[in-house]
Design a protein around this motif. Structure first.
Motif, PDB file in Angstrom:
ATOM      1  N   ALA A 156       1.016  -1.187   0.286  1.00  0.00           N
ATOM      2  CA  ALA A 156      -0.326  -0.240   0.096  1.00  0.00           C
ATOM      3  C   ALA A 156       0.281   0.813  -0.223  1.00  0.00           C
ATOM      4  O   ALA A 156       0.238   2.258  -0.955  1.00  0.00           O
ATOM      5  N   THR A 198      -5.602  -4.301   7.852  1.00  0.00           N
ATOM      6  CA  THR A 198      -5.837  -2.719   7.552  1.00  0.00           C
ATOM      7  C   THR A 198      -5.738  -1.677   9.252  1.00  0.00           C
ATOM      8  O   THR A 198      -5.645  -1.448   9.407  1.00  0.00           O
ATOM      9  N   MET A 209      -5.755   1.495   1.662  1.00  0.00           N
ATOM     10  CA  MET A 209      -5.762   0.441   1.986  1.00  0.00           C
ATOM     11  C   MET A 209      -7.814   0.695   2.605  1.00  0.00           C
ATOM     12  O   MET A 209      -8.001  -0.515   1.959  1.00  0.00           O
TER      13      MET A 209
END
Length: 329
Positions: A156, A198, A209
């Protein structure tokens, strides 16, 4: 006439360290001969185990080309694994490629260490330090790597929301084996696993994310399918079903379609280059589509140009078919 170097001791094998060679009585000069490669400082390789090349062949089957490039990555990863300290592991794009995710397997090896350890510095290695709370490390085919959900989270920092959705779809996909049988336990990770990654803590890319997670779905078999699905949702098309078994009235399996609008008996088939270059696949497609039509389905065939072109037309094409089949926005 140039002299051929003396054979190396068979006890060393195709891959060995500088220390192992010196312990076997091999001189420094012999280790600098042309038949010994030095992929990393302190690691030596004989021609028998040298890299297979980058596996690129513009005329080759795309799947075969990708397999060759991933095999070359595995070669490099296993070589470096001989030198990697116990707390280090492969991460980022390298880990993603080792897990079979749809990323480019070329480029430097990406290696991470949990903080407070110092990231390694070696030629051909891209290293980083990672908070222990943000990663889980496992062994995959003999090398240490971040697990699939952790890998997604680490990506990410450098990937867009769309790229994270593509990777996420690949992670949660339930593969099918011979005969089209689904393997429910074969996914690399679940959407719940991605949710836990996450929620693990703040990091670079956390906003991406959170944006990508609700867009990830089980059933997308390729990044191209993911791109169509996102495009269709953006254009307001109705919810579709993914990875759908199509059967006739007797229950006989006619085929497995990527995207189906069941209420309107519309099937979307997204065709990569292998549908064009493989004669066997081409013949199978013709037979399958004929069987679908006989059961009352309308088949929409799309390529990358329809989905990723400068002005994507895929959603418009499918929209017109759905309207003709009775859909009312």
């Amino acid at each position: 006439m140039a002299r051929h170097p003396n054979p190396l001791p068979s006890s060393l094998g195709p891959v060995f360290t500088w220390e192992e060679a010196r312990a076997a009585g091999v001189s420094t000069g012999r280790l600098r001969a042309r038949d010994v490669a030095h992929p990393h400082r302190g690691l030596l390789v004989t021609p028998a185990s040298a890299s297979r090349g980058d596996g690129r062949d513009d005329n080759a089957d795309p799947f075969a080309t990708d397999r060759a490039r991933r095999a070359e990555l595995w070669d490099r990863a296993r070589l470096y694994g001989r030198l990697m300290v116990a707390h280090a592991f492969f991460a980022g794009r390298t880990a993603a490629a080792l897990w079979g995710m749809p990323v480019d397997p070329s480029g430097p090896l990406e290696v991470a260490v949990p903080s407070p350890h110092r990231a390694p510095r070696r030629h051909g290695i891209r290293s980083r330090q990672v908070s222990q709370d943000l990663v889980a490390v496992v062994e995959v085919e003999g090398v240490r790597a971040s697990d699939p959900a952790s890998t997604w989270g680490l990506l990410a920092a450098e990937m867009s929301v769309r790229e994270l959705v593509r990777i996420g779809d690949a992670i949660v996909r339930e593969p099918r084996g011979p005969g089209g049988f689904r393997h429910p336990g074969g996914a690399l990770a679940s959407i719940d696993d991605l949710q836990r990654a996450t929620d693990a803590g703040r990091r670079r890319g956390i906003a991406r994310m959170r944006a990508a997670l609700p867009l990830i779905r089980v059933g997308s078999a390729s990044p191209l399918e993911t791109d169509f699905r996102l495009l269709a949702e953006q254009e307001g098309l109705p919810e579709s079903s993914l990875d759908v078994e199509i059967r006739d009235d007797w229950g006989r399996l006619l085929g497995i379609t990527e995207i189906a609008y069941r209420d309107f008996r519309v099937l979307v088939e997204i065709e990569g280059d292998h549908h064009r270059t493989s004669r066997r696949q081409w013949n199978r497609d013709i037979e399958k589509y004929a069987a679908y039509v006989a059961e009352g389905y309308e088949v929409v065939r799309l390529t990358a140009a329809h989905i990723r072109g400068a002005e994507p037309v895929a959603a418009r094409i499918v929209r017109e078919v759905l309207l003709r089949r009775g859909w009312r926005p």
